[in-house]
Design an enzyme around this catalytic site. Structure first.
Site, short mmCIF file in Angstrom:
data_model
loop_
_atom_site.label_atom_id
_atom_site.label_comp_id
_atom_site.label_asym_id
_atom_site.label_seq_id
_atom_site.Cartn_x
_atom_site.Cartn_y
_atom_site.Cartn_z
N TYR A 50 18.95 35.87 109.06
CA TYR A 50 19.09 34.82 110.08
C TYR A 50 19.10 33.44 109.42
O TYR A 50 19.95 32.59 109.71
CB TYR A 50 17.94 34.95 111.07
N ILE A 56 19.38 29.18 125.91
CA ILE A 56 19.82 27.83 125.56
C ILE A 56 21.28 27.61 126.00
O ILE A 56 21.62 26.57 126.56
CB ILE A 56 19.65 27.60 124.04
N LYS A 89 21.93 30.52 109.47
CA LYS A 89 21.68 29.20 110.03
C LYS A 89 21.79 28.11 108.97
O LYS A 89 22.24 27.00 109.26
CB LYS A 89 20.31 29.17 110.72
N ASN A 103 12.18 31.70 106.88
CA ASN A 103 11.17 32.34 107.70
C ASN A 103 10.97 33.76 107.22
O ASN A 103 11.94 34.47 106.92
CB ASN A 103 11.62 32.33 109.16
N ALA A 120 26.29 31.04 120.44
CA ALA A 120 25.98 32.48 120.43
C ALA A 120 25.24 32.82 119.14
O ALA A 120 25.64 32.40 118.06
CB ALA A 120 27.26 33.30 120.54
N1 LIG Z 1 15.02 30.17 121.19
C1 LIG Z 1 14.72 29.51 120.08
O1 LIG Z 1 13.57 29.14 119.86
C2 LIG Z 1 15.78 29.18 119.07
C3 LIG Z 1 15.40 28.49 117.94
C4 LIG Z 1 16.34 28.16 116.99
C5 LIG Z 1 17.66 28.49 117.20
N2 LIG Z 1 18.05 29.19 118.30
C6 LIG Z 1 19.45 29.49 118.42
O2 LIG Z 1 19.92 29.07 119.67
C7 LIG Z 1 20.99 29.88 120.10
C8 LIG Z 1 20.70 30.41 121.48
O3 LIG Z 1 19.48 31.13 121.42
P1 LIG Z 1 18.68 31.66 122.72
O4 LIG Z 1 17.25 31.48 122.42
O5 LIG Z 1 19.23 31.07 123.93
O6 LIG Z 1 18.99 33.21 122.59
P2 LIG Z 1 19.38 34.28 123.71
O7 LIG Z 1 19.30 35.59 123.01
O8 LIG Z 1 18.58 34.07 124.93
O9 LIG Z 1 20.90 33.91 124.04
C9 LIG Z 1 21.92 34.12 123.10
C10 LIG Z 1 23.18 34.45 123.87
O10 LIG Z 1 24.24 34.68 122.93
C11 LIG Z 1 24.95 35.80 123.34
N3 LIG Z 1 25.63 36.47 122.24
C12 LIG Z 1 25.06 37.21 121.26
N4 LIG Z 1 26.02 37.74 120.47
C13 LIG Z 1 27.22 37.33 120.98
C14 LIG Z 1 28.56 37.57 120.61
N5 LIG Z 1 28.87 38.33 119.56
N6 LIG Z 1 29.54 37.01 121.36
C15 LIG Z 1 29.23 36.23 122.43
N7 LIG Z 1 27.98 35.98 122.81
C16 LIG Z 1 26.97 36.53 122.10
C17 LIG Z 1 23.92 36.70 123.96
O11 LIG Z 1 24.51 37.68 124.80
C18 LIG Z 1 23.04 35.71 124.70
O12 LIG Z 1 23.50 35.49 126.01
C19 LIG Z 1 21.13 30.96 119.05
O13 LIG Z 1 22.14 30.59 118.12
C20 LIG Z 1 19.78 30.95 118.36
O14 LIG Z 1 19.86 31.43 117.05
C21 LIG Z 1 17.12 29.54 119.25
#
Ligand SMILES: NC(=O)c1ccc[n+]([C@@H]2O[C@H](COP(=O)([O-])OP(=O)(O)OC[C@H]3O[C@@H](n4cnc5c(N)ncnc54)[C@H](O)[C@@H]3O)[C@@H](O)[C@H]2O)c1
Lengths: 426, 454
Positions: free
Chosen positions: B360, B223, B364, B354, B293
């Protein structure tokens, strides 16, 4: 026009990997491009036309005749950025830095990247010299019959490829064997070498742990830290290793206190003060001066890797400095014994008088200022990439300290030594 | 990350079989491309009584080059309208809702593919008689239900406008255009509250973030990488932040969009300072920070150890407090300017909880609490603070979910499909727009109206 100040503005390298391992499929061009692109991303240089990019590789394929230019074309720099290759054995990276710094000082260019790449995983395999002659004869044949008869002369033995050699062409000795002779002459002990090695690993690990490399290294192909790094390395563990160079009591050099074959690439960004300002880049250090020396290790009685003390003596004299006027010493660890021989030679009144022509010895250095963020024994040594690694490391150390001066010293095959001075930029 | 079913049931033989088997047939959603018209066709505009926002709506449509037809109970729609906008913000009695029923019925029937319904109301908390408040609250029940009844990629959303903001084109423009456009493809059944605020309209509506500096954390992939791309498309100078170990993909993202890569763990003690230093290279101040992140360390609550508990809270929530503190300090060079934007990524797990995600969900839900409180604290500096709560988004994070669970998560929403990272990114970019100045303290679900936590 008087020369302008030249600044190191940033650096980037990929983690160094052990040969034949993680970067097995990467070419020099791939790695150099990655190193440049990481630098571009960090400093927001996409589409920028730099004054020039100078870089090189020591182990190089013939097809890489324009390695650096090809890397630039594959990078996110403007394709109108000129480039050329430099090759001076292990001095390549630092020499490339000197070349572009001089051009910036003269006002011929305002910005540049200097760097280098090396891989012994993707080393060119040359065809056996006999086979090469046969093939050439066939190639130059005028009639098909002549060609066939030339080709029929190929014998199975000719099909064995020529092994790439890490030896000196004029002596036939490997670099390690050369070093073993010098180490013996200077009475460098196994313990001292192992201690230096442990310090290198510990310093490099600590630098990684405190985030020092967060803006100097960009991961590559899944490698995030130098693969050779052994944070838990100790004198006890190193003492169990069998010597690999030298004979008898000269056999103090092991795989632990010698640098392994390594793959990797590095790049350093340099520019004038104005250019840095226009691009909102923080000068990390000023590139002050540099000197290259060469010694006669073939007919003379100097050690192959002993050129740096000669270069240092001349550089200090030209700049009115003493060896003690530095806050950091970055002495490339080709072998632990190389560093120790240089230090011993510079302390030795006879050497300094007879070889360097000095009334007083250069003297000793404060060892706590030596390779404080680790060096080649821990990081590894992809020949042409080492110069860029050291220049960027020292520039950042000086920037962190906010004042002071650092000395870089790199020995190279062919009896060469390249040294340079950086100063914190105010 | 591919959703094979959606592709399969929309073409050739797959389509035929799907129809015969009665498989769910998710529509391929219209998504934004530069230069795209706001909606593909005319917009039906109606209201209850003298809708106080109707004139503003018509002007906004006109500005976007979209023609409209008047929506009344008697309108017969010759061509399929692309959207319906209905202003019910003047309604104060339940009887008036009949006007809504009678008008929307024929309009929605006529609505084309990827259709849009936007209902405008008055924020119930601002209506100080019980029937009036009930009437306005009823709009939420209506839009949420219509979201579930919409067909073929259609969405239904609600704009609850504060009384002082009624008829204010400035604050209505960006929210209305967002909900009508394909940028809100995966947003349905959601209310957005609009307050009165000073708005500096963007010079170029196709590049609303032109010249702004935006920091996006977690931008190396998923994202976050998509947020970086959408922000760059909108004209922003992006500083893409991710952990040093993700530096190679981070550099690739930065180079692709002409941004700056900053290798930084957001939990580092000096993360705020290092971000500010990177900003000050580009500008004296920061315009937008996106806290994206995030990590998951799933385990049933009783098996969750201190490390799993702590690391998730630290990365997903505590780090934001630390960074905000530095960036909100007016003495920080490269800190957030007045009128700037803070946008956090929450999750529907933080709303509905969840199984196996207590840590988590805590982080959130905490983000939601942070956003609601901080938005009030920063109101006088005109800094807006909002969050998006993504539902099931097709990323590497969700690709790791076992197939059966994944298929449920993907289909259990009104659009019968998972969202794309770009859908979350578009919602975040909307919050960042100058025109979104009247939207603060809110949590926008980007979930295709998922039934989880609803
Ligand atoms: N994919 C989904 O369905 C979904 C749903 C709800 C919320 N989210 C939220 O969206 C956001 C992005 O999720 P995503 O699916 O792209 O996940 P992802 O794991 O693909 O990407 C997350 C990114 O954050 C980086 N990251 C993790 N810890 C870090 C830190 N300490 N410092 C800097 N960067 C860090 C990771 O290296 C990664 O590049 C997250 O906050 C996640 O909780 C995702």
């Amino acid at each position: 026009m008087s020369p302008r100040d030249v600044f190191v503005l940033g650096g980037n390298r990929i983690p160094f990997a052990r040969s034949g391992s993680k970067y097995l499929k990467a070419s020099n061009q791939d790695m150099l491009t990655a190193a440049i692109d990481g630098l571009v991303a960090r400093h927001h240089l996409q589409g920028e036309r730099l004054g020039e990019v100078a870089a090189g590789a020591v182990i190089k394929h013939a097809r890489d005749f324009n390695l650096t230019r090809e890397a630039v074309l594959g990078s996110h720099l403007a394709p109108t950025t000129p480039a050329y290759d430099v090759q001076q054995a292990c001095g390549t990276g630092l020499e490339a830095t000197v070349l572009v710094a001089n051009k910036i000082a003269l006002g011929q260019i305002d910005s540049a990247i200097a760097g280098g790449s090396d891989t012994t995983s993707d080393a060119p395999l040359a065809v056996n010299d006999d086979l090469r002659k046969t093939l050439l004869k066939a190639n130059y044949a005028k009639t098909p019959r002549q060609r066939i008869s030339a080709l029929l002369k190929i014998r199975p033995s000719q099909l064995a490829p020529e092994q790439p050699k890490n030896g000196e062409p004029r002596t036939g000795l490997s670099m390690g064997d050369h070093m073993a002779i010098t180490a013996k002459a200077w009475g460098v002990t196994r313990e001292a070498q192992d201690e230096l090695t442990v310090a290198s690993h510990q310093h490099l690990a600590a630098a990684y742990d405190r985030g020092f490399f967060d803006d100097l290294v960009t991961p590559y192909l899944g490698v995030t830290r130098d693969q050779n790094l052994r944070p838990e390395s100790s004198v006890e563990k190193l003492s169990t290793l069998k010597p690999v160079f030298g004979k008898g009591d000269a056999a103090t050099m092991t795989a632990g206190n010698s640098t392994p074959l390594t793959d990797g690439a590095s790049a350093v960004l340099l520019g004038s003060r104005d250019w840095a300002q226009q691009h909102e880049l923080t000068p990390l250090a000023r590139f002050v001066d540099a000197e290259t020396a060469a010694v006669d290790y073939v007919f003379g009685d100097e050690g192959l890797l002993m050129a740096p003390p000669y270069a240092i003596a001349r550089l200090l004299q030209r700049n009115g400095l003493t060896l003690q006027d530095f806050d950091f010493y970055e002495i490339h660890e080709a072998f632990a014994s190389t560093v120790l021989c240089h230090l011993a030679a510079m302390e030795d009144p006879a050497f300094c008088k007879e070889r360097l022509g000095l009334d007083e010895p250069l003297g000793s250095i404060d060892r706590t200022k030596l390779n404080v963020a680790g060096s080649s024994l821990a990081a590894g040594h992809p020949f042409a990439a080492t110069g860029g690694r050291i220049v960027a490391t020292l520039a950042k150390l000086l920037h962190e300290k906010g004042s002071g001066r650092g000395l870089i010293s790199i020995c190279a095959a062919g009896g060469l030594g390249v040294v340079a001075i950086l100063e914190a930029s105010e | 990350m591919s959703d094979t079913l959606t592709t399969l049931v929309n073409q050739g033989i797959g389509k035929k079989i799907a129809v015969q088997l009665g498989l769910p047939r998710p529509t391929i959603l219209r998504r934004y491309e530069p230069g795209q018209v706001l909606v593909d066709g005319r917009v039906a505009v109606g209201g209850i009584g003298q809708g106080p926002n109707v004139a503003a709506v018509q002007e906004i449509l006109g500005e976007a080059g979209i023609s409209h037809v008047e929506a009344t109970p008697d309108t017969s729609y010759a061509d399929k309208p692309a959207a319906v906008v209905f202003d019910a913000s003047g309604a104060r009695t339940l009887d008036e809702l009949e006007q809504l029923r009678a008008t929307l019925g024929p309009a929605l029937k006529a609505l084309g593919k990827n259709g849009r319904l936007v209902v405008l109301g008055t924020t119930p908390a601002e209506v100080h008689d019980a029937e009036g408040a009930a009437t306005q609250q009823a709009l939420e029940g209506i839009t949420r239900s219509l979201g579930k009844e919409m067909r073929a990629g259609g969405t239904a959303n609600l704009l609850w406008v504060a009384p002082e903001a009624h008829g204010d084109r400035g604050v209505l423009d960006a929210p209305l255009r967002f909900l009508l456009s394909s940028r809100s493809a995966y947003v349905s059944g959601q209310p957005i509250r609009v307050l009165e605020a000073p708005v500096q309209p963007a010079a170029d509506p196709h590049a609303p973030l032109d010249g702004q500096v935006a920091v996006i954390t977690g931008a190396a992939r998923g994202i976050g990488a998509q947020i970086a791309r959408v922000f760059a498309r909108a004209g922003a100078d992006v500083i893409a932040v991710d952990i040093p170990a993700a530096g190679d993909s981070l550099a690739a993202v930065a180079n692709e969009i002409g941004g700056t890569a900053l290798q930084l763990d957001v939990t580092a003690a000096d993360a705020g300072e290092r971000i500010a230093a990177a900003v000050s290279r580009l500008s004296g101040h920061l315009d937008v920070i996106v806290h994206n992140a995030g990590i998951t360390r799933d385990k049933l609550f009783v098996n969750t150890d201190e490390a799993r508990w702590g690391s998730v809270l630290d990365v997903n929530l505590r780090s934001q407090f630390r960074m905000n503190k530095v960036l909100l300090d007016p003495s920080t060079t490269g800190g957030l300017r007045d009128g700037g934007r803070i946008i956090s990524v929450a999750s529907i797990s933080g709303i509905g909880g969840n199984r196996g995600q207590s840590n988590y969900a805590a982080s959130k839900a905490g983000v939601i609490g942070l956003v609601r409180e901080l938005s009030q604290e920063l109101a006088d500096r005109h800094i807006t603070v909002n969050a998006v709560a993504p539902g099931f988004i097709e990323t590497e994070m969700t690709a790791r979910i076992p197939i059966a669970t994944r298929e449920v998560g993907r289909r259990l929403n009104s659009l019968l499909q998972g969202g794309q990272p770009v859908d979350v990114a578009e919602a975040i970019a909307f919050f960042a727009e100058p025109g979104a100045a009247g939207v603060t303290g809110q949590v926008l679900r980007v979930c295709g109206q998922s039934q989880l936590g609803a």
